[in-house]
Design a protein around this motif. Structure first.
Motif, PDB file in Angstrom:
ATOM      1  N   ARG A   1      43.250  39.904  45.410  1.00 35.54           N
ATOM      2  CA  ARG A   1      44.325  40.684  46.020  1.00 35.54           C
ATOM      3  C   ARG A   1      45.165  41.398  44.965  1.00 35.54           C
ATOM      4  O   ARG A   1      45.616  42.529  45.186  1.00 35.54           O
ATOM      5  N   LEU A   2      45.375  40.729  43.830  1.00 35.56           N
ATOM      6  CA  LEU A   2      46.091  41.380  42.745  1.00 35.56           C
ATOM      7  C   LEU A   2      45.312  42.588  42.237  1.00 35.56           C
ATOM      8  O   LEU A   2      45.895  43.642  41.935  1.00 35.56           O
ATOM      9  N   GLN A   3      43.995  42.432  42.154  1.00 39.51           N
ATOM     10  CA  GLN A   3      43.148  43.538  41.705  1.00 39.51           C
ATOM     11  C   GLN A   3      43.201  44.688  42.705  1.00 39.51           C
ATOM     12  O   GLN A   3      43.244  45.859  42.311  1.00 39.51           O
TER      13      GLN A   3
ATOM     14  N   LEU B   1      45.712  45.433  44.648  1.00 41.07           N
ATOM     15  CA  LEU B   1      47.020  46.076  44.502  1.00 41.07           C
ATOM     16  C   LEU B   1      47.042  46.996  43.288  1.00 41.07           C
ATOM     17  O   LEU B   1      47.585  48.108  43.344  1.00 41.07           O
ATOM     18  N   GLN B   2      46.444  46.540  42.193  1.00 40.30           N
ATOM     19  CA  GLN B   2      46.385  47.353  40.976  1.00 40.30           C
ATOM     20  C   GLN B   2      45.566  48.617  41.198  1.00 40.30           C
ATOM     21  O   GLN B   2      45.931  49.702  40.737  1.00 40.30           O
TER      22      GLN B   2
ATOM     23  N   GLU C   1      51.604  36.714  42.116  1.00 41.84           N
ATOM     24  CA  GLU C   1      51.700  36.279  40.727  1.00 41.84           C
ATOM     25  C   GLU C   1      52.373  34.914  40.614  1.00 41.84           C
ATOM     26  O   GLU C   1      51.995  34.093  39.771  1.00 41.84           O
TER      27      GLU C   1
ATOM     28  N   GLU D   1      47.612  51.045  43.252  1.00 42.13           N
ATOM     29  CA  GLU D   1      48.653  51.679  42.448  1.00 42.13           C
ATOM     30  C   GLU D   1      48.080  52.768  41.546  1.00 42.13           C
ATOM     31  O   GLU D   1      48.677  53.825  41.373  1.00 42.13           O
TER      32      GLU D   1
ATOM     33  N   SER E   1      53.212  40.395  48.554  1.00 37.80           N
ATOM     34  CA  SER E   1      53.649  41.295  47.489  1.00 37.80           C
ATOM     35  C   SER E   1      53.049  40.841  46.170  1.00 37.80           C
ATOM     36  O   SER E   1      52.592  39.694  46.030  1.00 37.80           O
ATOM     37  N   GLN E   2      53.062  41.727  45.198  1.00 39.13           N
ATOM     38  CA  GLN E   2      52.511  41.391  43.884  1.00 39.13           C
ATOM     39  C   GLN E   2      53.277  40.229  43.261  1.00 39.13           C
ATOM     40  O   GLN E   2      52.682  39.345  42.637  1.00 39.13           O
TER      41      GLN E   2
END
Length: 282
Positions: free
Chosen positions: A265-267, A269-270, A11, A273, A6-7
């Motif tokens: 992975r954060l990128q 997810l962004q 983070e 979204e 998950s984000q």
């Protein structure tokens, strides 16, 4: 296969790495001695060791340019990842490895790092027996082990060390492990946008100037080896310095590669979204 965290989890993991980065200012006393201008170090270092360090420079340059004899086989590392994932019978590709959970990547990288550090200690103890007469064998061996563990860590996080770009990143990890606080900050700044599309030309430019990339590593490596020149007494010091040296290299590799994977992975997810509203309208 659900591989993505998950984000919030990503983070949190990223914050742990940033905390580690802030604590990288301290150096051991021989690392501080390594700040001495290399001209003075040349006078202190026996000719045999200077010659070996010269060979090291050439070998590291060859590693960046072509991989040389230091490129490892990815099969064993990918098998370890599959086993940690509970799918020992499956043959993973590097692309598939990049989609594994971070927990699997971390455990595999930690296991490999511990194993290589223990081997480095044994290597240092063995070559510490004869002082200056056996240390010349320890220098290229340590370079080889350092490059090996960093390539294995790269594979653990789904990156291919055969890619020239990854070999440069590996050299940055090697340099980071022996830099002072100013050098570390500089390297972190360089690596912050390492995967940006506009950096491709810079990568090849830096490959041509590989000598500058490893100057700091060379200086520190030479000063550490001076303490291993005393016969017999060099056994304990050789084991200790080799173990801690490889441990610090492996830690730098794990943290910097882990950070890259988390940021990617954060990128992702962004991007997912941002694209979801447009999909709902269709």
């Amino acid at each position: 296969m659900n591989t993505m965290e998950s984000q919030a989890e990503l983070e949190q993991a990223l914050q742990q790495i940033k905390k580690w980065e802030k604590n990288q200012g301290g150096l051991m006393f021989w690392d501080k001695l390594g700040r001495i201008p290399f001209m003075i170090l040349d006078k202190m270092t026996p000719k045999m060791i200077r010659n070996k360090l010269g060979v090291v420079l050439n070998e590291l340059g060859r590693f960046i340019q072509s991989g040389g004899t230091y490129l490892i086989s990815s099969k064993a590392v990918l098998q370890r990842l599959a086993k940690e994932q509970g799918q020992a019978e499956q043959e993973l590709t590097i692309s598939q490895a990049s989609q594994l959970p971070l927990q699997v990547m971390n455990k595999t990288a930690d296991s490999l790092s511990k194993n290589r550090s223990n081997w480095a200690a044994l290597q240092g103890a063995t070559t510490g027996i004869g002082g200056i007469f056996t240390i010349s064998a320890d220098i290229p061996a340590m370079i080889g082990m350092s490059l090996k563990i960093l390539q294995e860590i790269a594979l653990c996080y789904g990156y291919d060390p055969k890619d020239p770009k990854e070999r440069l990143f590996i050299m940055k990890c090697l340099q980071f492990a022996s830099s002072d606080v100013v050098g570390k900050k500089s390297i972190l700044a360089e690596l912050s946008d390492f995967d940006h599309a506009d950096t491709s030309k810079e990568v090849f430019s830096q490959m041509k100037g590989w000598h500058e990339v490893i100057t700091t590593y060379r200086d520190n490596f030479g000063i550490k080896k001076l303490f291993q020149l005393i016969p017999v007494a060099g056994i304990a010091f050789g084991a200790f310095t080799n173990h801690t040296a490889l441990e610090s290299v492996a830690e730098a590799g794990k943290m910097l590669y882990r950070k890259r994977r988390i940021q990617e992975r954060l990128q992702e997810l962004q991007q997912a979204e941002s694209s979801s509203p447009s999909l709902e309208k269709m």
